[in-house]
Design an enzyme around this catalytic site. Structure first.
Site, mmCIF file in Angstrom:
data_model
loop_
_atom_site.group_PDB
_atom_site.id
_atom_site.type_symbol
_atom_site.label_atom_id
_atom_site.label_comp_id
_atom_site.label_asym_id
_atom_site.label_seq_id
_atom_site.Cartn_x
_atom_site.Cartn_y
_atom_site.Cartn_z
ATOM 1 N N CYS A 1 0.855 -1.187 0.000
ATOM 2 C CA CYS A 1 0.000 0.000 0.000
ATOM 3 C C CYS A 1 0.892 1.238 0.000
ATOM 4 O O CYS A 1 1.602 1.490 0.972
ATOM 5 C CB CYS A 1 -0.916 0.002 1.222
ATOM 6 S SG CYS A 1 -1.965 1.463 1.331
ATOM 7 N N CYS B 1 -5.417 5.644 -3.518
ATOM 8 C CA CYS B 1 -4.717 4.364 -3.529
ATOM 9 C C CYS B 1 -3.345 4.603 -4.143
ATOM 10 O O CYS B 1 -3.248 4.968 -5.321
ATOM 11 C CB CYS B 1 -5.496 3.326 -4.336
ATOM 12 S SG CYS B 1 -4.655 1.735 -4.514
#
Length: 295
Positions: free
Chosen positions: A92, A234
């Site tokens: 991430c 994201c």
């Protein structure tokens, strides 16, 4: 009232519950199970977040050796990242910036070390992250295309390119204004191409040749993340979208400004590397109560 410490942070509004656990004795695997992760991330009954980050030394993570291999000794810290549905996540880009910010604010890393950059272990492999001129820079590894697919959303088909950033993405460039799309429903994709699920990016290319602050392209992105739903940002998705925008223009390198609902990121793409830059902030700190833990 005392209990386990907990932080809340975000990177361009992709938000996380952060659990400081440097010695691995507060939140071992047997305690931090899927059910507890889901409760923590619940926006009505818990703290609310897109995921959970456990700040822990690599030596205390059972699967760290398997995923890091020879790099284990170089990664003092491991980003133990769980999606909001309780599943493990490989990588991430927003989370790892928050992770480094927490290492700094918790006194687990010096500013000099952060400026120099450190290797952090993830389930997608080691990633170097450091303090930059404006926020944090993350060496995300090379973008790896792995085929073409399409997402079905609202009765429309959105062709895209599969891109691995350590986790799978389907980046779909479209002329349909992404702000007009309904992402409350998960896009349908080809399960054969994405057997472990996929993050779906819907991307408008605002300018293919020139972006803000001298960047070489400018895109707007919305994303539906597997195991979470639509998120405000994201990091790995921004990298996949930047790669797709450059690839569509016949380029394999460039610097792309990526606007997401939660803010702005910058992605530097080269044939053998991708660097993500953006902010990170800790919003609050406190403790989990015995009342909530025992409920």
């Amino acid at each position: 009232m005392t209990g386990p410490r907990v932080l809340k942070g975000h990177g361009t509004e992709n938000d996380f519950v952060v659990l400081p656990d440097p010695d691995g004795d507060v939140w071992p695997e047997s305690r931090l199970d899927g059910a507890l992760v889901r409760r923590l991330c619940d926006r009505q009954g818990g703290l609310g977040a897109d995921g959970v980050l456990r700040v822990v030394r690599s030596e205390h993570v059972p699967d760290a050796a398997a995923v890091l291999g020879d790099a284990l000794g170089d990664c003092t810290w491991f980003m133990d990242h769980r999606n909001a549905d309780g599943s493990h996540a490989e990588m991430c880009g927003n989370g790892i910036r928050v992770y480094l910010h927490v290492l700094l604010t918790e006194g687990l890393l010096s500013r000099a070390e952060a400026l120099a950059g450190v290797l952090v272990g993830t389930r997608g492999g080691p990633r170097r992250v450091g303090l930059g001129e404006s926020g944090y820079r993350v060496e995300m590894g090379a973008a790896r295309p792995f085929g073409r697919g399409e997402a079905q959303l609202g009765g429309r088909l959105f062709p895209g390119i599969g891109v691995s950033m350590g986790n799978p993405h389907l980046a779909c460039l479209t002329d349909v204004a992404v702000d007009s799309l309904d992402l409350t429903v998960q896009p349908r994709v080809d399960a054969a191409l994405f057997p472990e699920g996929v993050n779906v990016e819907l991307v408008n290319v605002l300018d293919a040749q020139e972006g803000p602050a001298g960047t070489t392209a400018h895109v707007r992105l919305r994303v539906f993340e597997r195991g979470v739903g639509e998120t405000r940002s994201c990091g790995t998705g921004a990298c996949a979208a930047a790669y797709a925008a450059l690839e569509a223009g016949g380029r394999d390198a460039g610097t792309v400004t990526v606007d997401v609902p939660g803010g702005r990121l910058t992605v530097e793409v080269a044939p053998d590397s991708t660097v993500l830059s953006g902010p990170a902030v800790v919003v609050s700190s406190g403790t989990l109560t015995a009342e909530w833990l025992g409920a």
